[in-house]
Design an enzyme around this catalytic site. Sequence first.
Site, short mmCIF file in Angstrom:
data_model
loop_
_atom_site.label_atom_id
_atom_site.label_comp_id
_atom_site.label_asym_id
_atom_site.label_seq_id
_atom_site.Cartn_x
_atom_site.Cartn_y
_atom_site.Cartn_z
N THR A 1 0.85 -1.18 0.00
CA THR A 1 0.00 0.00 0.00
C THR A 1 0.89 1.24 0.00
OG1 THR A 1 -0.03 -0.14 2.41
CG2 THR A 1 -1.84 -1.17 1.25
N GLY B 1 0.64 -4.16 4.76
CA GLY B 1 -0.24 -5.31 4.99
C GLY B 1 -0.62 -5.41 6.45
#
Length: 558
Positions: free
Chosen positions: A367, A460
């Site tokens: 991300t 994560g």
Amino acid sequence: MKNLSVFSLFLVINISAVFSQNHYGKNGMVASASTYASQAGIEILKAGGNAVDAAIATTFTLAVTWPFAGNIGGGGFMVIHTENGEVTTFDFREKAPFASSKDMFLDKNGKLKSGSNHNTALAIGVPGTVAGLYDAHQKYGLIPWEKLLERAIQLAESGFPLPKSLANDFFQFAEAPEKYPEMQSFIKRDGKVVGFGEDWKQPALAETLKKIQKEGKKGFYEGEIAEALADYIQSQDGIITKEDLAQYEAIERSPIQSTFKGYQLYGMPLPSSGGVTITQMMNMWEQLEETPIIGSVQYYHILAEIMRIAFRDRAKYLGDQDFIEIPELEKLLSDEYATELLEGINFDKAGESTVTEIHSIHEGQETTHLSVMDANGMAVSMTTTLEQGYGVKMQSPDLGFLLNNEMGDFNAVPGKTTNNGQIGTPANTIEAGKRMLSSMSPFIITKNNYPFLVIGSPGGRTIINTVFQTILGTTVYDYPMAQAIEAPKIHHQWLPDRIIYEEYKMAPETLKALEAMGHEIQMRSFLGRLMGIKYNAETEFMEGAADSSSPDGGVAAY
């Protein structure tokens, strides 16, 4: 031994902080995974935009300059602190297509088809990023939408020197064209792989961004882009349709709110698990009878035990609240429950995680996060994702952007839970239109009704724990922003039953002492890539830092 451990650890902290500098600003600040993107956000603040405007410009620029995780083909979460002190959130998490089913990744024998939920077009969730950004702007933005995409379009059209980190990845993709056929047109221009320092132009992405610039979210979810996107995904045996795109909606939600030692904490509600899980851990920490010395053996032991319990509850109860009832949610967030959980912790010995209880599912680590603050007290904490690095590694050459593989965040095999991290609980099984559970944890911490800390991270499952420890570092231990980000961190997620620590950041004697208490220890190169802004009310200066493990991250301020 403990005193030596603390000394060694603080030495590591001070050395590591050299590589992540505190940056200061008076009128505005942006911290992101790309210096280009952070500068784009500052340009918007200087042009009269607010923190929401700057966050949007930064995000679109990340889609151009940080395709590893920046995106318009994925989704995410945004927490906003407004000028008048109100806090709200936008959920633009990807959704399961209408043709999805709970056993869509299983073979005729009920077993998971290897790689199907991560490496095929079936893994693509309906993207939410453009909808979330547009809706946030419509309600909270100040300057015209069109202006927010100008820098991203300019960089896509004119190009920018390809950084070393992306160049290395491009080389790896080029070396395996059979494995990554859909990436070849993405990394090549005129048949040649774009190399380090060479201008990387993305004309197809520029045209896509121009349509979004002119038509807003309709330009993405309807018309030519939607038709081309659905056709491409279906050509790769995916199931997303034009109807899936046309009916996607971002949702404005009330934040998860709690208090901690005089601070107000605001995080994302479900389907982000970060708000609930970090709140639960902060509640437990606040009720400790004694505050451990940061960096001590006892500090890490208590952290691990609190993480162990919170991650058990995360996997047992949490999912998309629009689809499932979570009767335990109020209890999970209560001080009474935190007291009950603390009573089960042995402060001298590692606890035990058993497979008969529930544990965490695998999540991709790639991300990206950005933090923004303006001069008027508006702040934005936003985390977006493609799931794994470069997502599913597929993209239509006509559109120029990469797609996510977020369907892999669902529980792929209902009812089956194993020691290796597979989970089959009902809360996060696949349903059409459902949003998959996430660990993304954008947070805003306020003090006296003004932003004190804007923080978040990729990583994560590790996101939750790295954000948790950074909040502790700034609120309990009064660390400057860079030192709080660089301080050694650990991760425990119930099962596998082990502490993961960051390479080179833990003193050997500390690790040995934790092992003597019964902890299994495993090393990882880094945990999270935090991007944060801390506000000093006395000096009225913003203090920002980007994690040194982020290869192209940067802070821009003025």
